[in-house]
Motif scaffolding. Structure first.
Motif, short mmCIF file in Angstrom:
data_model
loop_
_atom_site.label_atom_id
_atom_site.label_comp_id
_atom_site.label_asym_id
_atom_site.label_seq_id
_atom_site.Cartn_x
_atom_site.Cartn_y
_atom_site.Cartn_z
N LEU A 86 28.52 -10.40 21.30
CA LEU A 86 27.68 -11.03 20.28
C LEU A 86 28.38 -12.24 19.67
O LEU A 86 27.73 -13.24 19.31
N GLY A 87 29.70 -12.17 19.54
CA GLY A 87 30.44 -13.27 18.94
C GLY A 87 30.49 -14.51 19.80
O GLY A 87 30.92 -15.57 19.33
N THR A 88 30.09 -14.39 21.07
CA THR A 88 30.12 -15.55 21.97
C THR A 88 28.75 -16.21 22.14
O THR A 88 28.64 -17.20 22.87
N ILE A 89 27.72 -15.66 21.51
CA ILE A 89 26.38 -16.25 21.65
C ILE A 89 26.38 -17.66 21.10
O ILE A 89 25.91 -18.61 21.74
N TYR A 90 26.89 -17.84 19.90
CA TYR A 90 27.05 -19.15 19.28
C TYR A 90 28.52 -19.33 18.91
O TYR A 90 29.25 -18.34 18.77
#
Length: 555
Positions: A86-90
């Motif tokens: 999730l931390g790599t989505i944006y």
């Protein structure tokens, strides 16, 4: 804790599946082993009692049992992986692009990514890897690793330390590899033992009962893995401490001297020059790359910098005395290192104004002859400027990056990319001010009654260098943890713990063997050892059981 006494006289702790002395199954605990008397023994930890399968009374017991579960550990890792994804989505807050008009996270994510970006920010995912719940999740994985390791290491250590060559006949007959020979001579036994020694087996002889063992150290491979992982997790947690890890960003204009963030004001950087080099667009060697990218290709970003250390802070409010530490260039993939800090060339901004020169002339003068000029530093303009002819200019409003929104002027950033001013011009010997709005391509007299006008004569522009400041003392922990982890992987992957028991049975022997993996290799060892003897080759009883099960299914 209850004790269970075996027929051999040895007292075993509650939860023991196989007697620690003779290896006979403890009937009271067959439900733990999961096998009945007709099936092969479960040799995990040699049947030694595990704490998680013995105690279940207090809250401490229940907590221990929860974290000792491999399933719990796997689920914690899966949740951590999903959260990390999730931390790599944006981009995380520290990696907000430099070209963003507003780098405030509360505005940036919604402006760039819309509703999903707003939700992403409100859920706190923009600072995921330093959030309290993510740190707790990593800590729980560490706790699970520690408890899983201790819960299994202690019984395995006790079982391997207390191995005895003499074993109960049931223990031997219910091993996966087993054979029984009616008659064996001493010469054949000596030949058998000699061949095992040639294969690097360690022989223990207790009154004719033989235990041949090798590669015991391979059993500790998974626990070495866990130690490496725990060190890596500790290193990840230590990255949250400013003393051990720093990752910051600083913008430095050409000719500017600025304190380096994260150094507690001890170090300054001066940007002597920023150099931007492009590949020659007419060079045929780079035509394909330029056409593919659709724009010019940068060859080099470089900041010629000087690093200073504060030598003497002096009086509060005064400029500190600086001592030059190093002068060098910072390029892409060629960082500058000093005193544990590393500066990386990470970005740049161009077409930023450094100063502007304005002239004053009369409105009715068609030739716009200058009555005086004034140069304004756009990074820190003064409030008032006085010309030699007595004209006084007062900066009423300053918009570094001017835009007009809904009829109202505003600045979208603090950087002078499109400067505009509202001036109060006081003629000589006059207290009545004339108001003028001046910017790039703008010269507005709101009332149309001004006697004087302002015009832009000249301006200077400069580059702004974007540098990442990093200090990482946790890297050695990651390297050590990864190295230990790989040692554990190699230790458990390329070696197998092999044991062979030989117990006298009248004039013959009972031969049994066990390994944690690679049963084929163990059988080959035994085949070599019994060569040229009458000792019967071991039978793989698991294969026989499978054949019996198949016959039952067919029937």
């Amino acid at each position: 804790m209850d004790k269970l006494k075996c027929e051999c006289g040895h007292v075993n702790p509650e939860g023991t599946v196989l007697c620690e002395s003779c290896g006979k199954p403890v009937e009271e605990n067959q439900h733990i082993d999961g096998n009945d008397q007709s099936k092969l023994l479960n040799m995990r930890y040699d049947g030694t009692a595990r704490r998680s399968q013995t105690y279940n009374r207090s809250i401490v017991d229940k907590t221990w049992n929860f974290f000792s579960s491999v399933k719990v550990g796997v689920w914690l890792i899966v949740i951590a992986l999903l959260a990390s994804g999730l931390g790599t989505i944006y981009p995380q807050e520290m990696y907000i692009p430099a070209e963003a008009e507003n780098r405030d996270p509360a505005i940036f994510y919604e402006d760039w990514y819309g509703l999903t970006g707003k939700i992403y920010y409100q859920l706190g995912l923009h600072n995921l890897y330093s959030s309290w719940w993510y740190m707790i999740l990593i800590a729980l994985i560490g706790i699970s690793l520690v408890i899983c390791s201790i819960d299994r290491f202690v019984p395995l250590y006790r079982a391997l330390k207390n191995q005895r060559p003499k074993r109960h006949s049931i223990f031997l007959s219910r091993q996966r590899l087993f054979s029984e020979t009616k008659t064996v001579t001493d010469k054949e036994m000596n030949h058998f033992i000699t061949n095992l020694k040639k294969q690097r087996y360690k022989i223990v002889n207790e009154n004719g009962n033989i235990l041949a063992e090798k590669n015991r150290f391979s059993r500790w491979g998974p626990y070495v893995n866990h130690i490496g992982l725990i060190i890596v997790l500790l290193a990840a947690l230590l990255r949250m401490t400013p003393f051990l890890f720093l990752d910051d960003y600083v913008w430095v204009r050409e000719g500017e001297q600025k304190v380096i963030p994260g150094t507690h004001g001890d170090y300054y950087i001066e940007n002597k020059r920023f150099l931007l080099e492009l590949y020659d667009e007419n060079d045929e060697r780079f035509q394909a790359a330029m056409e593919k990218k659709g724009e010019i290709v940068h060859k080099n970003y470089q900041t010629d910098a000087i690093i200073y250390k504060v030598k003497n802070e002096g009086v509060v409010g005064s400029e500190p005395e600086l001592e030059k530490v190093i002068e060098s260039s910072i390029q892409m993939n060629k960082p500058l290192k000093f005193d544990g800090y590393t500066l990386y060339q990470s970005g740049y901004q161009q077409n930023e104004f450094s100063n502007m020169t304005f002239k004053v002339y009369r409105t009715d003068d068609e030739n716009q002859n200058s009555l005086g000029e004034v140069t304004i530093d756009l990074t820190s303009p003064e409030k008032t400027y006085e010309l030699d002819n007595g004209i006084r200019l007062q900066v009423s409003q300053y918009y570094p990056d001017y835009v007009l929104e809904n009829g109202e002027p505003r600045s979208v950033s603090k950087f002078p990319r499109n400067p505009a001013f509202v001036f109060n011009l006081f003629p000589p010997d006059s207290s009545e001010a004339e108001i003028s709005f001046v910017g790039i391509g703008k010269n507005i007299d709101a009332m149309g009654e001004n006697e004087y006008k302002l015009g832009i004569v000249d301006f200077n522009m400069h580059y702004v260098s974007g540098l990442t400041v990093r200090r990482d003392y946790t890297l050695p922990f990651f390297i050590v943890g990864a190295a230990i982890f790989m040692i554990g992987v190699i230790q458990g992957m390329y070696w197998q713990h092999r044991r062979i028991w030989v117990n006298p049975n009248g004039e013959g022997i009972m031969l049994a063997a066990h390994t944690n993996k690679n049963w084929f290799g163990l059988k080959k060892d035994i085949e070599k050892a019994i060569a040229n003897t009458n000792i019967h080759m071991v039978i793989d009883q698991e294969e026989i059981e499978k054949e019996i099960e198949k016959d039952k299914d067919k029937a």
